[in-house]
Design a protein around this motif. Sequence first.
Motif, PDB file in Angstrom:
ATOM      1  N   THR A  60       0.841  -1.196   0.000  1.00 42.86           N
ATOM      2  CA  THR A  60       0.000   0.000   0.000  1.00 42.86           C
ATOM      3  C   THR A  60       0.876   1.246   0.000  1.00 42.86           C
ATOM      4  OG1 THR A  60      -0.094   0.168   2.421  1.00 42.86           O
ATOM      5  CG2 THR A  60      -1.762  -1.213   1.337  1.00 42.86           C
ATOM      6  N   ASP A  61       0.283   2.413  -0.298  1.00 39.81           N
ATOM      7  CA  ASP A  61       1.015   3.675  -0.268  1.00 39.81           C
ATOM      8  C   ASP A  61       1.542   3.952   1.134  1.00 39.81           C
ATOM      9  OD1 ASP A  61       0.442   3.972  -2.892  1.00 39.81           O
ATOM     10  OD2 ASP A  61      -1.110   5.497  -2.638  1.00 39.81           O
TER      11      ASP A  61
ATOM     12  N   LYS B 188      -5.787   0.279  -8.566  1.00 41.32           N
ATOM     13  CA  LYS B 188      -6.147   1.132  -7.440  1.00 41.32           C
ATOM     14  C   LYS B 188      -7.582   1.609  -7.616  1.00 41.32           C
ATOM     15  CE  LYS B 188      -4.137   4.867  -4.664  1.00 41.32           C
ATOM     16  NZ  LYS B 188      -3.017   5.832  -4.555  1.00 41.32           N
TER      17      LYS B 188
ATOM     18  N   GLY C 106     -10.539   4.536  -6.359  1.00 40.18           N
ATOM     19  CA  GLY C 106     -10.709   5.853  -5.770  1.00 40.18           C
ATOM     20  C   GLY C 106     -12.143   6.040  -5.318  1.00 40.18           C
TER      21      GLY C 106
ATOM     22  N   THR D 108      -2.128  19.208 -13.365  1.00 38.54           N
ATOM     23  CA  THR D 108      -1.252  18.115 -13.778  1.00 38.54           C
ATOM     24  C   THR D 108      -0.620  18.398 -15.140  1.00 38.54           C
ATOM     25  OG1 THR D 108      -2.982  16.817 -14.908  1.00 38.54           O
ATOM     26  CG2 THR D 108      -2.729  16.489 -12.534  1.00 38.54           C
TER      27      THR D 108
ATOM     28  N   GLY E 258       5.499  13.452 -10.546  1.00 39.73           N
ATOM     29  CA  GLY E 258       4.668  12.549  -9.750  1.00 39.73           C
ATOM     30  C   GLY E 258       5.517  11.695  -8.842  1.00 39.73           C
TER      31      GLY E 258
ATOM     32  N   ARG F 199       5.363  11.276  -5.525  1.00 38.52           N
ATOM     33  CA  ARG F 199       5.794  12.013  -4.333  1.00 38.52           C
ATOM     34  C   ARG F 199       6.999  12.911  -4.619  1.00 38.52           C
ATOM     35  NH1 ARG F 199       4.631   6.913  -3.136  1.00 38.52           N
ATOM     36  NH2 ARG F 199       2.975   6.466  -1.660  1.00 38.52           N
TER      37      ARG F 199
ATOM     38  N   THR G 284       2.431   3.158  -8.981  1.00 38.15           N
ATOM     39  CA  THR G 284       1.934   4.123  -7.993  1.00 38.15           C
ATOM     40  C   THR G 284       1.765   5.499  -8.621  1.00 38.15           C
ATOM     41  OG1 THR G 284       3.002   2.926  -6.185  1.00 38.15           O
ATOM     42  CG2 THR G 284       2.412   5.214  -5.780  1.00 38.15           C
ATOM     43  N   ALA G 285       2.752   5.933  -9.412  1.00 33.59           N
ATOM     44  CA  ALA G 285       2.716   7.273  -9.998  1.00 33.59           C
ATOM     45  C   ALA G 285       1.571   7.423 -10.989  1.00 33.59           C
ATOM     46  CB  ALA G 285       4.047   7.582 -10.682  1.00 33.59           C
TER      47      ALA G 285
ATOM     48  N   THR H  23      -1.862   7.368  -9.243  1.00 30.00           N
ATOM     49  CA  THR H  23      -2.103   8.615  -8.507  1.00 30.00           C
ATOM     50  C   THR H  23      -2.443   9.754  -9.460  1.00 30.00           C
ATOM     51  OG1 THR H  23      -0.617   7.932  -6.725  1.00 30.00           O
ATOM     52  CG2 THR H  23      -1.093  10.293  -6.919  1.00 30.00           C
TER      53      THR H  23
ATOM     54  N   LEU I 123      -6.040   9.361 -10.773  1.00 29.94           N
ATOM     55  CA  LEU I 123      -7.062   9.671  -9.777  1.00 29.94           C
ATOM     56  C   LEU I 123      -7.074  11.157  -9.433  1.00 29.94           C
ATOM     57  CD1 LEU I 123      -6.674   6.550  -7.462  1.00 29.94           C
ATOM     58  CD2 LEU I 123      -8.556   7.048  -9.030  1.00 29.94           C
ATOM     59  N   ASP I 124      -5.928  11.804  -9.520  1.00 32.19           N
ATOM     60  CA  ASP I 124      -5.882  13.262  -9.319  1.00 32.19           C
ATOM     61  C   ASP I 124      -6.518  13.986 -10.496  1.00 32.19           C
ATOM     62  OD1 ASP I 124      -4.632  12.970  -6.910  1.00 32.19           O
ATOM     63  OD2 ASP I 124      -2.628  13.468  -7.644  1.00 32.19           O
TER      64      ASP I 124
END
Length: 306
Positions: free
Chosen positions: A33-34, A102, A104, A152, A176, A178, A279-280, A283, A286-287
Amino acid sequence: MASSSQTQLPSTEEQFDDENFKPHLEELEKAKTDQELDEKLSGMSKIGLSISGWMKYVFNRDTSREEFNAVWLTIDEYIASAEAGLQAAWRVVASPNWRVEKKGSKGDIVESTQTQRFGKVYRFTGIVDCPAKFLYEEFKNNITRLPEWNPTILKSDLIKQIADGIDLSYQVTAGGGRGIIAPRDFVILRRCAPVDSEGQVIPEGQADPHCYMCSGTSVDVPGYPPHRDMVRGHNKVGCWCLKPTMVKTSSGKLEEKTVFQWLMCCDLKGKIPQFVLDTAFATVMLDYIVHVRKHVADAKAKGLVK
């Protein structure tokens, strides 16, 4: 003062050694998980291992640069390439056998599939509260305004209009992962058109489409060489697929909404492990939909959505 047992990051770029960090990347890959990934990164920082600094260096280093020799193609060649890109995107976005990456809010979902031609491809699916044609016209006709409402996208320029629904554009995307993955720029050949249930382009306004599509693939264009201070990304295949759907509201009224699908398959260059890309990309997708929905809500408030 650091103890002798601490692992320190080399002080110069020349001292970065991929092999030294391979065991730590393998440890990070075990995160499910994140939150678990954040905990592992924090644990490495506590022992003096600046894994994030090493990641930023390695992930944003393009060692595959080639001499830039772009030439203008003919109108017919651009049209043929754009049509081929749309058909390739349709075949992938409409294909079966997707795996959930993932989930959301509001039923949003990011999935992936492995293709023989493009490798791993990601697909976002969610519902947007507006007619599909409104979003289609926004994406097709107002590409230069994307950064105004979508953070973005840092830059979006129209290079050349090739034909109706076909153009060349230049875009810079935000980073992206993080902050580990730096911004990338892209030169894209787009094809925007309504299509039928077989993915065939139909004349606008002459029939109700199965969905609207805006596809995009990377190309080289004179005057837009890769920047020294930015990695040039490569969009292998991708599209926005906007399908009209009728939904019954709580009051019993039928309203048209959009099944919004975003297909993405990008080579971001750099030596980025698959788990970081997963992950990137999830994310970012979803953003992205959050900004799309806000843009629609703002347009509704201004009376721009019919």
